[in-house]
Design an enzyme around this catalytic site. Structure first.
Site, PDB file in Angstrom:
ATOM      1  N   TYR A  86       8.467  68.406 106.360  1.00 37.64           N
ATOM      2  CA  TYR A  86       8.033  67.229 107.112  1.00 37.64           C
ATOM      3  C   TYR A  86       7.514  66.160 106.146  1.00 37.64           C
ATOM      4  O   TYR A  86       7.894  64.994 106.234  1.00 37.64           O
ATOM      5  CB  TYR A  86       6.944  67.641 108.101  1.00 37.64           C
ATOM      6  CG  TYR A  86       6.546  66.572 109.077  1.00 37.64           C
ATOM      7  CD1 TYR A  86       7.408  66.180 110.083  1.00 37.64           C
ATOM      8  CD2 TYR A  86       5.309  65.947 108.982  1.00 37.64           C
ATOM      9  CE1 TYR A  86       7.049  65.208 110.988  1.00 37.64           C
ATOM     10  CE2 TYR A  86       4.935  64.968 109.881  1.00 37.64           C
ATOM     11  CZ  TYR A  86       5.804  64.604 110.885  1.00 37.64           C
ATOM     12  OH  TYR A  86       5.438  63.625 111.769  1.00 37.64           O
ATOM     13  N   SER A 134       3.828  58.850 109.298  1.00 40.14           N
ATOM     14  CA  SER A 134       2.705  59.777 109.412  1.00 40.14           C
ATOM     15  C   SER A 134       1.837  59.698 108.171  1.00 40.14           C
ATOM     16  O   SER A 134       2.280  59.211 107.117  1.00 40.14           O
ATOM     17  CB  SER A 134       3.292  61.185 109.547  1.00 40.14           C
ATOM     18  OG  SER A 134       2.311  62.161 109.316  1.00 40.14           O
ATOM     19  N   ASP A 194      21.873  63.871 119.614  1.00 40.30           N
ATOM     20  CA  ASP A 194      21.179  64.651 118.581  1.00 40.30           C
ATOM     21  C   ASP A 194      21.304  63.893 117.255  1.00 40.30           C
ATOM     22  O   ASP A 194      22.406  63.731 116.724  1.00 40.30           O
ATOM     23  CB  ASP A 194      21.857  66.029 118.476  1.00 40.30           C
ATOM     24  CG  ASP A 194      21.194  66.936 117.454  1.00 40.30           C
ATOM     25  OD1 ASP A 194      20.478  66.420 116.568  1.00 40.30           O
ATOM     26  OD2 ASP A 194      21.402  68.155 117.537  1.00 40.30           O
ATOM     27  N   LYS A 230       8.943  62.390 105.452  1.00 39.32           N
ATOM     28  CA  LYS A 230       8.091  61.234 105.779  1.00 39.32           C
ATOM     29  C   LYS A 230       7.788  60.394 104.536  1.00 39.32           C
ATOM     30  O   LYS A 230       7.672  59.174 104.626  1.00 39.32           O
ATOM     31  CB  LYS A 230       6.795  61.695 106.454  1.00 39.32           C
ATOM     32  CG  LYS A 230       7.000  62.251 107.858  1.00 39.32           C
ATOM     33  CD  LYS A 230       7.553  61.189 108.810  1.00 39.32           C
ATOM     34  CE  LYS A 230       7.790  61.763 110.197  1.00 39.32           C
ATOM     35  NZ  LYS A 230       8.459  60.800 111.099  1.00 39.32           N
TER      36      LYS A 230
END
Ligand code: NAG
Length: 336
Positions: free
Chosen positions: A190, A177, A95, A194
């Site tokens: 997110y 992304s 993890d 990123k």
């Protein structure tokens, strides 16, 4: 005669051609020549792009180390990879919210295979919902966890992979992304991780170039890739992405593998979507509002900026919260 208009049209056409034309594809034979017996460490390998990469790399004779949290899922991928002819494949259940422990997967790879040729740093957690509407998302522990998985562990991997990649004249690929270049509605966490990833790794890329390092680095600038998990998630949200904006996971993985050999600084995919998106973002003032409208899911009220949620939204968010308590994301093997 006025040459201006034809000249401008020609310029636009040539620019579009270069922007949108695919890189010259490498043949399967070329890929196999380069990849046979290369040691590839794929982080985030149990689903999505990482899983597809494992299958394609196996077909080209690479030696693989597959890392993800879920050992059962890894076993399934390993079985598939072995069927495709891979003889040297190992799995590690790990993890990446444990940043300090992250280098362990590199050490283990070296212990098994004695070298590392390609690092594919592809794991990510993808919380996609309104930050202001989800109190648990505002908890420092949650925020920190997402940053550990999506950013800090990638940096730790790069630091510890570099000496080994220098020895093998290797390459690293980081799955970023479009959300690393511009913001995206309902994806504050997110996007911020990123953006951090792009900031850090494009800077690292410059340092590697300045040092004339034999190690190169490709950033994956990906839009929506229709992996199984993401397609399910979008369907669940009632969001339809048009075909021209949808990337194919097989094509994406193939492009990534080619990038190990061609070593471009950025791999943009799907191209048309990315360029349209970038252009609209910078030049169309109402684009932000349009995005918000497009991604507002059924049952939501208001203009999308409101932090109070409609009852239907609340139920939706509750279900997601429960999911996150069981792990850090619905799409563990994903980069997007
Ligand atoms: C991996 O090896 C490096 C170099 O020996 C060491 O500094 C690091 O602590 C090791 N990582 C783990 C998680 O044991």
């Amino acid at each position: 005669m006025n040459y201006k208009v034809p000249c401008i049209l020609l310029l636009i056409s040539v620019s579009l051609y270069y922007l949108l034309s695919p890189a010259p594809p490498l043949s399967d034979e070329q890929l196999t020549t380069h990849l046979k017996d290369k040691v590839v460490l794929i982080c985030g390998a149990s689903s999505g792009i990482g899983e597809e990469l494992a299958y394609q790399l196996a077909g080209h004779g690479a030696k693989l180390v597959l890392v993800a949290r879920n050992q059962d899922k890894l076993d399934v991928v390993k079985e598939g990879v072995v069927k495709l002819g891979a003889t040297d494949v190992q799995t590690i259940s790990f993890d990446f919210s444990d940043v300090k422990g992250s280098s362990g997967v590199i050490n283990q790879t070296i212990a098994w295979f004695g070298k590392l040729d390609y690092l594919v740093s592809n794991h990510a957690a993808m919380p996609n919902f309104a930050f202001l509407g989800s109190p648990y998302q505002q908890e420092p522990d949650f925020i920190e966890r997402i940053f550990r998985v999506n950013l800090f562990s990638h940096i730790e991997l790069a630091v510890h992979a570099l000496p080994h990649l220098e020895a093998s004249k290797g390459h690293m690929v980081f799955t970023s992304s479009m959300a690393g270049e511009k913001t995206s509605y309902r994806m504050a966490m997110y996007c911020s991780t990123k953006h951090g990833m792009n900031g850090f790794f494009y800077s690292l890329q410059q340092e590697l170039m300045a040092r004339e390092s034999p190690v190169s680095l490709t950033m994956g600038a990906f839009g929506y890739i229709a992996t199984k998990d993401l397609s399910q998630m979008m369907a669940g949200e009632g969001i339809k992405i048009p075909a021209w904006a949808t990337g194919d996971v097989k094509e994406c993985a193939r492009g990534m593998i080619e990038s190990y050999i061609l070593r471009p600084p950025t791999m943009t995919y799907p191209k048309l979507y990315a360029y349209v998106n970038r252009a609209l973002w910078y030049f169309h003032p109402s684009f932000h509002k349009t995005m918000i409208q497009a991604f507002k899911h059924p049952g939501s009220v208001g203009n999308g900026y409101q932090d109070s949620l409609h009852a239907a939204d609340k139920k939706h968010e509750k279900a997601k919260e429960l999911k996150f308590q069981q792990g850090y994301g619905p799409n563990e093997g994903e980069g997007n």
